[in-house]
Design a protein around this motif. Structure first.
Motif: not given
Length: 302
Positions: A109, A123, A126-127, A130, A132-134, A136-137
Motif C-alpha cells: 500500500d 486511482h 478511488a472515491p 481517496r 487508499i480506498e481505491g 483496498r477496493k
C-alpha cells in the motif's frame, strides 16, 4: 479462379498450439504498463484492455496468420464487470489448447500511495480522490484473479528498470509449457516479507555475521561471510534437509503444471545469511537443469 481451402478444426488447433498468450493484470500502480512495454520489446504483440469476449476471436486471427505468435493482453480492475467474460475467454483458450499464463503485479500500500502521489494520477477506483480506498477496493476485486495467477511479481521497492529486468529474465526464453522457472529472493524480515513468494524459509537460526567485527561491514556475497555462514554447526544438515524437501516437492509442482516457483529466504536484515543460502539454492536448481534468477532484495540496505 481462386480456390479457398478452409482448414479443419483440428488443423487450426494444431496451429494454435504454437501460440503463447500472457494475461498481464494486477493492481493499478504496480507496474502493468512497464511489464507490457518490456514484453513488447521481447516481441510480444501487446493489446491493452482487449474486451475479454474477443480473446477467442484473437486466437482465431492468430491461427489464420499461419505462424507462431506471442500475445500479451492487459486486463485491469476498470474492466471489473468483464471478469466473468475473462474466465470465459480463458476457457476458450483451454478448449483450443492454446497455452497461456497469468502475470499478476502487486505492491505494498505504501509503495502504491507514493507512486500515485509522485505521478499525481487519480486511482481509477478511488472515491473522492481517496487513493487508499481505491487500493483496498481493487485488492478485493482482484483477489480471485491473483489466486489463479501463474506468476506474481511484488514490485515493492522496485524501480522501473528493476521490473523490466525481472520480466526480461523471466520471459525472454520462456513459454507456458517450458520447464519450471525458479526465482529466488533473499530478504530481511525487518523490511517485510516478499508478497510474491510461494515458499519462505527462515534462516535466522544461524549465527549472525553482523556480530563479528571483521565481517560486520561485508555483504553475504563476500567469500569471508560465506565461509563463516556455511561453516556453522548445523548448516550442512539444514541444507541436506532443505534439498530433500525440494527433491520431494518440486517434481509435484512440475507435474501439476506450475510454470514458476518463487522461493524467499529471510534473515534479520537480508544482507548476510539469507544471501548465502539463496545462492546455495540457486546452485541446487541449476544442477537440476531449471532456469533460475536470483535477487538479493535488501543487500544494499543498512
Amino acid at each position: 479462379m481462386a480456390t479457398t481451402v478452409r482448414k479443419s478444426k483440428q488443423a487450426r488447433r494444431d496451429d494454435l498450439s504454437t501460440v503463447d498468450f500472457t494475461i498481464i493484470t494486477g493492481l493499478s500502480g504496480a507496474g502493468r504498463s512497464e511489464a507490457a512495454k518490456c514484453l513488447e520489446d521481447l516481441g510480444y504483440f501487446v493489446v491493452d484492455n482487449l474486451p475479454p469476449v474477443l480473446i477467442g476471436k484473437m486466437a482465431d486471427l492468430v491461427s489464420a496468420a499461419g505462424k507462431p505468435l506471442r500475445i500479451a493482453i492487459v486486463a485491469d480492475a476498470r474492466g471489473g464487470v468483464f471478469f466473468d467474460e475473462l474466465w470465459k475467454g480463458l476457457g476458450e483458450l483451454k478448449e483450443l489448447r492454446v497455452p497461456y499464463r497469468i502475470l499478476f503485479l502487486e505492491a505494498s500500500d505504501g509503495d502504491l500511495l507514493n507512486r500515485f502521489a509522485a505521478t499525481r494520477r487519480r486511482h481509477p477506483l478511488a472515491p473522492a480522490d481517496r487513493v487508499i480506498e481505491g487500493i483496498r477496493k481493487e485488492r478485493l476485486m482482484m483477489e480471485s484473479l491473483k489466486g489463479d495467477a501463474d506468476l506474481i511479481i511484488d514490485t515493492s521497492g522496485m524501480t522501473p528498470h528493476d521490473l523490466r529486468e525481472r520480466v526480461r529474465l523471466l520471459f525472454a526464453k520462456s513459454s507456458p509449457e517450458s520447464m519450471l522457472q525458479v526465482s529466488i529472493v533473499s530478504f530481511g524480515y525487518k523490511h517485510g516479507l516478499p508478497r510474491d513468494a510461494d515458499l519462505v524459509f527462515d534462516v535466522r537460526f544461524l549465527p549472525n555475521p553482523h556480530w563479528v567485527d571483521r565481517l560486520r561491514s561485508l555483504p553475504g556475497t563476500d567469500e569471508q561471510v560465506r565461509t563463516y555462514v556455511t561453516g556453522q554447526p548445523g548448516y550442512g544438515e539444514f541444507l541436506d534437509r532443505l534439498r530433500a524437501l525440494l527433491d520431494a516437492t518440486v517434481p509435484g509442482y512440475v507435474q501439476e503444471g506450475k510454470s514458476y516457483l518463487t522461493i524467499a529466504v529471510g534473515c534479520t536484515g537480508g544482507r548476510n545469511r539469507s544471501v548465502v543460502v539463496a545462492d546455495e539454492l540457486a546452485g541446487y536448481f541449476r544442477s537440476g537443469g531449471h532456469p533460475v534468477t536470483v535477487a538479493h532484495r535488501d543487500l544494499e540496505r543498512g
